[in-house]
Design a protein around this motif. Structure first.
Motif, PDB file in Angstrom:
ATOM      1  N   ALA A 136       0.963   5.158   0.940  1.00 17.19           N
ATOM      2  CA  ALA A 136       0.230   6.132   1.743  1.00 17.19           C
ATOM      3  C   ALA A 136      -0.314   7.265   0.873  1.00 17.19           C
ATOM      4  O   ALA A 136       0.393   7.797   0.015  1.00 17.19           O
ATOM      5  N   TRP A 142       1.812  -3.547   4.098  1.00 17.55           N
ATOM      6  CA  TRP A 142       1.453  -2.194   4.518  1.00 17.55           C
ATOM      7  C   TRP A 142       2.646  -1.354   4.920  1.00 17.55           C
ATOM      8  O   TRP A 142       2.528  -0.147   4.992  1.00 17.55           O
ATOM      9  N   ALA A 143       3.809  -1.960   5.194  1.00 11.00           N
ATOM     10  CA  ALA A 143       4.945  -1.131   5.596  1.00 11.00           C
ATOM     11  C   ALA A 143       6.239  -1.919   5.532  1.00 11.00           C
ATOM     12  O   ALA A 143       6.237  -3.143   5.629  1.00 11.00           O
ATOM     13  N   GLU A 175       0.855  -1.192   0.000  1.00 13.03           N
ATOM     14  CA  GLU A 175       0.000   0.000   0.000  1.00 13.03           C
ATOM     15  C   GLU A 175       0.886   1.235   0.000  1.00 13.03           C
ATOM     16  O   GLU A 175       1.910   1.270   0.685  1.00 13.03           O
TER      17      GLU A 175
END
Length: 93
Positions: free
Chosen positions: A37, A79-80, A35
């Motif tokens: 941001a 996600w990170a 993802e």
């Protein structure tokens, strides 16, 4: 199948550190994205290692470990980044 792990690592060591006896490497025949941001889109990753811990995964892309979730269709949505240290990334599970 330990060949993709960092030097000195085995899947048994990954299992011991994570506390997950079922931790396993996954094949690369799946979509892996992260993802971004502030964007609706995902950025595709080209991992050289995918480790599954039940529904969570650690994915190594360009030397960085990304945390993600294994989707029902087999894809991984990250996600990170959790940095380049596998032990630290595992402790974040």
């Amino acid at each position: 199948m330990n060949s993709g792990l960092p030097a000195g690592w085995t899947i048994e060591h990954v299992r011991a550190l994570s506390g997950d006896p079922s931790a396993a490497p996954l094949s690369f025949d799946r979509l892996v994205v992260v993802e971004v941001a502030g964007q609706d889109d995902y950025e595709p990753l080209r991992p050289d290692v995918i480790l599954a811990f039940h529904e969570l995964c650690l994915v190594r892309n360009d030397g960085e470990w990304f945390m993600g979730q294994l989707d029902d269709d087999g894809s991984v949505i990250c996600w990170a980044s959790y940095g380049s240290n596998l032990a630290e990334a595992i402790r974040s599970l």
